[in-house]
Design an enzyme around this catalytic site. Sequence first.
Site, PDB file in Angstrom:
ATOM      1  N   GLN A   1      37.776 -12.795  75.057  1.00 20.09           N
ATOM      2  CA  GLN A   1      37.453 -12.710  73.790  1.00 20.09           C
ATOM      3  C   GLN A   1      38.548 -12.073  73.067  1.00 20.09           C
ATOM      4  OE1 GLN A   1      34.135 -11.837  71.921  1.00 20.09           O
ATOM      5  NE2 GLN A   1      33.723  -9.995  73.222  1.00 20.09           N
TER       6      GLN A   1
ATOM      7  N   ASN B   1      36.305  -0.572  88.589  1.00 15.65           N
ATOM      8  CA  ASN B   1      37.643  -0.859  87.628  1.00 15.65           C
ATOM      9  C   ASN B   1      38.899  -0.235  88.157  1.00 15.65           C
ATOM     10  OD1 ASN B   1      37.561  -2.772  85.449  1.00 15.65           O
ATOM     11  ND2 ASN B   1      35.444  -1.690  85.283  1.00 15.65           N
TER      12      ASN B   1
ATOM     13  N   VAL C   1      43.226  -1.150  76.907  1.00 17.79           N
ATOM     14  CA  VAL C   1      42.167  -1.543  76.102  1.00 17.79           C
ATOM     15  C   VAL C   1      40.863  -1.579  77.001  1.00 17.79           C
ATOM     16  CG1 VAL C   1      40.918  -2.999  74.722  1.00 17.79           C
ATOM     17  CG2 VAL C   1      43.358  -2.425  74.531  1.00 17.79           C
TER      18      VAL C   1
ATOM     19  N   ASP D   1      37.969   3.000  66.850  1.00 20.84           N
ATOM     20  CA  ASP D   1      37.054   3.807  66.541  1.00 20.84           C
ATOM     21  C   ASP D   1      37.305   4.651  65.170  1.00 20.84           C
ATOM     22  OD1 ASP D   1      35.529   3.714  69.112  1.00 20.84           O
ATOM     23  OD2 ASP D   1      37.338   4.349  69.918  1.00 20.84           O
TER      24      ASP D   1
ATOM     25  N   HIS E   1      36.923   7.346  74.905  1.00 14.57           N
ATOM     26  CA  HIS E   1      36.772   6.187  74.008  1.00 14.57           C
ATOM     27  C   HIS E   1      35.041   5.705  74.672  1.00 14.57           C
ATOM     28  CE1 HIS E   1      36.072   2.317  72.300  1.00 14.57           C
ATOM     29  NE2 HIS E   1      35.925   1.787  73.579  1.00 14.57           N
TER      30      HIS E   1
HETATM   31  P1  NAX Z   1      35.832 -10.674  77.801  1.00 15.14           P
HETATM   32  O1  NAX Z   1      34.816 -10.483  79.118  1.00 15.14           O
HETATM   33  O2  NAX Z   1      35.810 -11.646  77.022  1.00 15.14           O
HETATM   34  O3  NAX Z   1      37.423 -10.762  78.611  1.00 15.14           O
HETATM   35  C1  NAX Z   1      38.042  -9.958  79.670  1.00 15.14           C
HETATM   36  C2  NAX Z   1      38.821 -11.125  80.717  1.00 15.14           C
HETATM   37  O4  NAX Z   1      39.801 -10.186  81.577  1.00 15.14           O
HETATM   38  C3  NAX Z   1      38.111 -12.189  81.432  1.00 15.14           C
HETATM   39  O5  NAX Z   1      38.736 -13.318  80.990  1.00 15.14           O
HETATM   40  C4  NAX Z   1      38.484 -11.799  82.782  1.00 15.14           C
HETATM   41  O6  NAX Z   1      38.516 -12.884  83.696  1.00 15.14           O
HETATM   42  C5  NAX Z   1      39.669 -10.936  82.686  1.00 15.14           C
HETATM   43  N1  NAX Z   1      39.880 -10.033  83.840  1.00 15.14           N
HETATM   44  C6  NAX Z   1      39.107  -9.167  84.538  1.00 15.14           C
HETATM   45  N2  NAX Z   1      39.606  -8.524  85.279  1.00 15.14           N
HETATM   46  C7  NAX Z   1      41.004  -9.113  85.143  1.00 15.14           C
HETATM   47  C8  NAX Z   1      41.996  -8.571  86.042  1.00 15.14           C
HETATM   48  N3  NAX Z   1      42.181  -7.724  87.163  1.00 15.14           N
HETATM   49  N4  NAX Z   1      43.439  -9.045  85.797  1.00 15.14           N
HETATM   50  C9  NAX Z   1      43.573 -10.023  84.604  1.00 15.14           C
HETATM   51  N5  NAX Z   1      42.289 -10.164  83.835  1.00 15.14           N
HETATM   52  C10 NAX Z   1      41.282  -9.746  84.276  1.00 15.14           C
HETATM   53  O7  NAX Z   1      35.986  -9.235  77.436  1.00 15.14           O
HETATM   54  P2  NAX Z   1      36.874  -8.659  76.137  1.00 15.14           P
HETATM   55  O8  NAX Z   1      35.603  -8.819  74.994  1.00 15.14           O
HETATM   56  O9  NAX Z   1      37.902  -9.515  75.992  1.00 15.14           O
HETATM   57  O10 NAX Z   1      36.876  -7.041  76.321  1.00 15.14           O
HETATM   58  C11 NAX Z   1      38.007  -6.882  77.012  1.00 15.14           C
HETATM   59  C12 NAX Z   1      38.140  -5.414  77.643  1.00 15.14           C
HETATM   60  O11 NAX Z   1      38.043  -4.623  76.439  1.00 15.14           O
HETATM   61  C13 NAX Z   1      36.397  -4.989  77.987  1.00 15.14           C
HETATM   62  O12 NAX Z   1      36.671  -4.144  79.014  1.00 15.14           O
HETATM   63  C14 NAX Z   1      35.673  -4.168  76.864  1.00 15.14           C
HETATM   64  O13 NAX Z   1      34.902  -3.134  77.293  1.00 15.14           O
HETATM   65  C15 NAX Z   1      36.996  -3.573  76.122  1.00 15.14           C
HETATM   66  N6  NAX Z   1      36.807  -2.836  74.951  1.00 15.14           N
HETATM   67  C16 NAX Z   1      37.724  -2.080  74.591  1.00 15.14           C
HETATM   68  C17 NAX Z   1      37.854  -1.367  73.443  1.00 15.14           C
HETATM   69  C18 NAX Z   1      38.433  -0.207  72.789  1.00 15.14           C
HETATM   70  O14 NAX Z   1      38.460   0.286  71.744  1.00 15.14           O
HETATM   71  N7  NAX Z   1      39.088   0.428  73.797  1.00 15.14           N
HETATM   72  C19 NAX Z   1      36.750  -2.050  72.143  1.00 15.14           C
HETATM   73  C20 NAX Z   1      36.552  -3.395  72.524  1.00 15.14           C
HETATM   74  C21 NAX Z   1      36.216  -3.839  73.712  1.00 15.14           C
HETATM   75  O15 NAX Z   1      34.973  -3.544  74.075  1.00 15.14           O
END
Ligand code: NAX
Length: 330
Positions: free
Chosen positions: A16, A108, A132, A162, A190
């Site tokens: 997303q 992870n 991220v 944040d 974070h």
């Molecule tokens: P989604 O679950 O919608 O999308 C993550 C995507 O990453 C999935 O399509 C999955 O297939 C893919 N993926 C997983 N492992 C992978 C890999 N080894 N190589 C390539 N693709 C891979 O999550 P989304 O809402 O997009 O969030 C992504 C990440 O951002 C999460 O870890 C979330 O916790 C983190 N965030 C970090 C934030 C920050 O401020 N640092 C804020 C927003 C978000 O919560």
Amino acid sequence: MTKAPIRVAVTGAAGQIGYALLPRIASGQMFGPDQPVILQMIEIPMEKPMAALEGVAMELDDCAFPLLQGMVVTSDPALGFRDANWALLVGSKPRGAGMERGDLIAENGPIFTGQGRAINDNAASDVRVAVVGNPCNTNALICMHSAPDVPDERFSAMTRLDQNRAQAQLAAKAGVATTEVKNTLIWGNHSATQVPDVYHATIAGRPANEVIPDAAWLEGDFLEAVQKRGAAIIKARGLSSAASAANALVNHVRDLTMATPAGQWNSVCVKSDGSYSISEGLIASFPVRSDGKGTWEIVADLTLNPFLEGKIAATVKELEGERELVKDLL
Ligand code: NAX
């Protein structure tokens, strides 16, 4: 003269945040309105995310973005990171039911070891990496250690969301536009231990704690609102922050590529030099200034009051604990 394209690798591109982010990059909002880009979109080698990623690429085609000079759709990190100038590591394994933070970190770790190696071996010599995917600080730490040929200062993790949340909360409380609020700052991890700092922020040019002379709010409800905003979004939307996270990543990359205005800074998680009693080597959020030429520095000599010192010590302790959990990967 037309500029050479920047190659931007994005992991988790079918997720997303990826969906909200990719059009922002392709339309020029991250690197500028005259900077062509090539998007190298990386997903996991499974049918559903790869099919979704093909769909995202189709939509990007359908936007006919003038700056988008090419796309790579792949599940192969070597191909995805090839010649990349920026690697935006958004994808990570989400926290499953009953999973502790420690489990999440352990699950992870290997992803970021592999991606670090792939960046090390395939990316452009000027590659810069922004993480991220959570837990983003420790994932960035692992990635940095797995890419020994890439200088450490090229790695960062994101606390800009944040910072933006803190800025918006202060603006709302003071009844001013967000542009009046400057130098909101996040220290540390974070995570829920992050430290939003209002003691160096200004509102309309005056210290924020003079404009809002309510220490109980600033050290209580405000702090909690920022720390727990992610959970509040999940409760309201049923999904975690995506548009605001993508927006913050656009800000984060611009913070590191454009010159920071005089007297200001932004929150960026970078490798600690030991300042502010934040253990050397951790990836922690600091006030960072960029010279706009590829170099950044941690702002020195801010005075920390006992409240901030105590909170920063707690977030550092958490980061040290995370580093201990992944020490075999470093
Ligand atoms: P989604 O679950 O919608 O999308 C993550 C995507 O990453 C999935 O399509 C999955 O297939 C893919 N993926 C997983 N492992 C992978 C890999 N080894 N190589 C390539 N693709 C891979 O999550 P989304 O809402 O997009 O969030 C992504 C990440 O951002 C999460 O870890 C979330 O916790 C983190 N965030 C970090 C934030 C920050 O401020 N640092 C804020 C927003 C978000 O919560």
